[in-house]
Design an enzyme around this catalytic site. Structure first.
Site, PDB file in Angstrom:
ATOM      1  N   CYS A  70       0.826  -1.212   0.000  1.00 19.30           N
ATOM      2  CA  CYS A  70       0.000   0.000   0.000  1.00 19.30           C
ATOM      3  C   CYS A  70       0.858   1.260   0.000  1.00 19.30           C
ATOM      4  CB  CYS A  70      -0.964   0.006   1.172  1.00 19.30           C
ATOM      5  SG  CYS A  70      -0.223   0.459   2.734  1.00 19.30           S
ATOM      6  N   ASP A  97       2.612   2.639   2.541  1.00 18.73           N
ATOM      7  CA  ASP A  97       2.800   3.369   3.797  1.00 18.73           C
ATOM      8  C   ASP A  97       3.176   2.387   4.904  1.00 18.73           C
ATOM      9  OD1 ASP A  97       1.945   6.064   3.016  1.00 18.73           O
ATOM     10  OD2 ASP A  97      -0.022   5.149   2.755  1.00 18.73           O
ATOM     11  N   CYS A 112       3.762   8.765   2.019  1.00 19.02           N
ATOM     12  CA  CYS A 112       3.529  10.030   1.337  1.00 19.02           C
ATOM     13  C   CYS A 112       3.474  11.190   2.328  1.00 19.02           C
ATOM     14  CB  CYS A 112       2.225   9.947   0.557  1.00 19.02           C
ATOM     15  SG  CYS A 112       0.796   9.665   1.613  1.00 19.02           S
ATOM     16  N   CYS A 146      -4.448   7.291   5.424  1.00 19.32           N
ATOM     17  CA  CYS A 146      -3.212   7.571   6.164  1.00 19.32           C
ATOM     18  C   CYS A 146      -3.524   7.853   7.636  1.00 19.32           C
ATOM     19  CB  CYS A 146      -2.480   8.769   5.563  1.00 19.32           C
ATOM     20  SG  CYS A 146      -1.841   8.447   3.915  1.00 19.32           S
TER      21      CYS A 146
END
Lengths: 392, 133
Positions: free
Chosen positions: B39, B41, B64, B108
């Site tokens: 993914c 992260d 990110c 996130c």
């Protein structure tokens, strides 16, 4: 702060000469090319001149150029137009897993209509094997669509070889040349190309205009119906100023392409060498030699692409990434995954694409800046274990 | 590439530029590890707990801009909270404290919440209930 633009593969600035050539067509020469009076005739003459400039750039005849609203429309028209005009028997399309979404999306749409599509794999450099193309052809194959050069990793495909295979098999051959037209020599006859997509804004022309080369004798349906413009192949009043700009850009490109490729190739190689020397655990994506003269694509392990882009942007440097985080989905670049990269390396990819106004100082600035950014991001990456420290 | 480019708030960019509490912690009382390379992260969150109160939190994140900003914000928000209070910290609260997140980046904040919960679980496992020493 002086900005350093290194995303020429996304779009190029419109060349000042192109802008100048376009301006009269917003003013005194505003006519509709379908009108009989003088304004119309002036517009028609300007479009004809632009058409022959675009044709010359790829070694085609004027009559074989259909102006479109851009590269995406050209790709859509090539695939759907050929499919819609075909006999029911010819329901098979061959393409690759690394095409632009304009081609992949059109293929998926045609699959929903009952067409069968073969997506050929690529090797670790992003190259398609011509032999795979040959083997994929069946009695029902209608068209082969393989891009000339990939927009992300810059790998240039063996188009002439694939063109010969298509011709021998009596199958149409389409190539998406959006990244190569005006940058790499193209000769549609020598390369056995029947359909070819071009976009003006990738060669210092304006946005919103492109072209599809359609070889004489090719059976193709229009996508847009209405008036008789573009010899009944694309209805709608012509984008006059855009087409004029496209023609001027094509003319300029024909004159400067070879020299520009040499200059950019040198800068590209300096950038690649510098990045790999300065940043440990980085790798080049794409083919080392069969590569667009302006494309650099690297994967930098342990860091994520969007973070790199944001930091570069803060330093005035504009670049691009194949990380999921900028694609609007959770999947990273289909191109990098097709080449066998791990998700982690695909998320850590960075594309720097050079152009007419890129300088040696730009290259130096990127090298210095990126090295700092990577150190900073690696220091906060749970995946990165600094050399000399044992893993947890 | 789509048009759905995330536009970050000033606050997100501020935390991205100057993330708080970055780095590992010497012998933390709890470690949370969430996310995976697929993914894109990965967060590691470390907490120090004194008398049932989180006195310090640090993080390391691969991800990110939003992933880094939410990691930074969650470590800020959680400091000084009791374990019970910290367990109630939601991803929405983290996103709100950052002045909101673009819709495609809300995951996130979920990851940040999960990292915190995972660190607390780790702490609770190492320090079982009957009045931990």
């Amino acid at each position: 702060m002086n900005r350093v633009y290194l995303d020429y593969a996304a779009t190029t600035p419109t060349h000042p000469d192109v802008v100048q050539a376009m301006l009269p067509f917003f003013g005194e020469s505003f006519g509709n090319a379908s009108s009989l009076y003088s304004y119309g005739r002036e517009a028609r003459a300007a479009i004809t001149a632009a058409r022959s400039s675009v044709a010359r750039l790829i070694g085609a005849d004027e009559d074989e150029i259909v102006f479109t609203g851009g590269g995406t429309e050209a790709d859509n028209m090539a695939l759907k137009g050929i499919a819609f005009a075909a006999d029911g028997k010819y329901n098979h399309i061959i393409t690759t897993s690394i095409e632009h979404h304009a081609v992949l999306g059109s293929c998926e749409f045609l699959e929903n209509l009952g067409f069968h599509v073969t997506y050929l794999p690529v090797d670790k450099y992003g190259l398609v094997a011509p032999d795979d193309v040959r083997k994929a052809i069946t009695d029902n194959t209608l068209v082969i669509s393989v891009m000339h050069a990939n927009n992300e990793v810059g790998t240039i495909q063996p188009i002439a070889e694939i063109g010969r295979i298509a011709r021998d098999a009596g199958v149409y051959f389409h190539t998406d040349a959006v990244q190569t037209a005006g940058h790499v020599p193209i000769a549609v006859n020598d390369m056995g190309i029947d359909l070819l997509s071009v976009s003006a804004h990738k060669l210092y022309g304006p946005k919103g205009v492109g072209a599809l080369f359609v070889r004489t004798g090719t059976r193709i349906s229009p996508l847009i119906h209405g008036g008789a413009q573009e010899r009944n192949r694309r209805a709608g009043t012509e984008n006059l100023a855009g087409i004029v700009g496209f023609g001027t850009a094509a003319e300029l490109a024909r004159g400067t392409m070879t020299e520009e490729a040499t200059v950019l190739g040198t800068l590209r190689d300096r950038l690649i060498t510098g990045l790999l020397e300065r940043i440990p655990e980085a790798q080049l994506n794409g083919h080392p030699t069969s590569r667009l003269p302006n494309n650099v694509n690297v994967s930098i392990d342990y860091v994520e692409g969007e973070s790199m882009l944001l930091h570069l942007d803060m330093e005035g440097i504009c670049a691009s990434t194949g990380s999921a985080c900028t694609s609007g989905s959770l999947e990273p670049s289909h191109v990098l995954l097709s080449m066998g990269l791990s998700h982690q390396l695909a998320h850590g990819s960075l594309r720097l694409s050079l152009g007419k106004w890129t300088t040696g100082e730009d290259v130096e600035r990127v090298l210095e800046t990126l090295q700092e950014i990577v150190s900073k991001l690696r220091a906060m990456s749970p995946l990165y274990k600094a050399p000399g420290r044992s893993a947890q | 590439m789509s048009d759905e480019q995330p536009v970050y708030s000033e606050k997100v960019m501020e935390h991205f530029r100057n993330p708080r509490n970055v780095g590992e912690m010497e012998s933390p009382d709890g470690i949370g590890h969430v996310g995976n390379p697929v993914c894109g992260d990965i967060m590691e969150l470390y907490i120090r707990v004194v008398d049932h109160v989180i006195t310090d939190a640090r993080f390391k994140t691969f991800g990110c801009g939003a992933a880094i900003a939410t990691s930074s914000m969650v470590t800020e928000l959680v400091k000084g909270k009791t374990i019970e209070e910290a367990l109630e910290l939601s991803n929405r609260a983290v996103a709100e404290a950052l002045g909101g997140l673009p819709p495609i980046k809300m995951h996130c904040s979920v990851l940040a919440e999960e990292a915190l919960k995972s660190a607390i679980e780790d702490y609770l496992q190492k320090h079982p209930k009957p009045d931990s020493a």
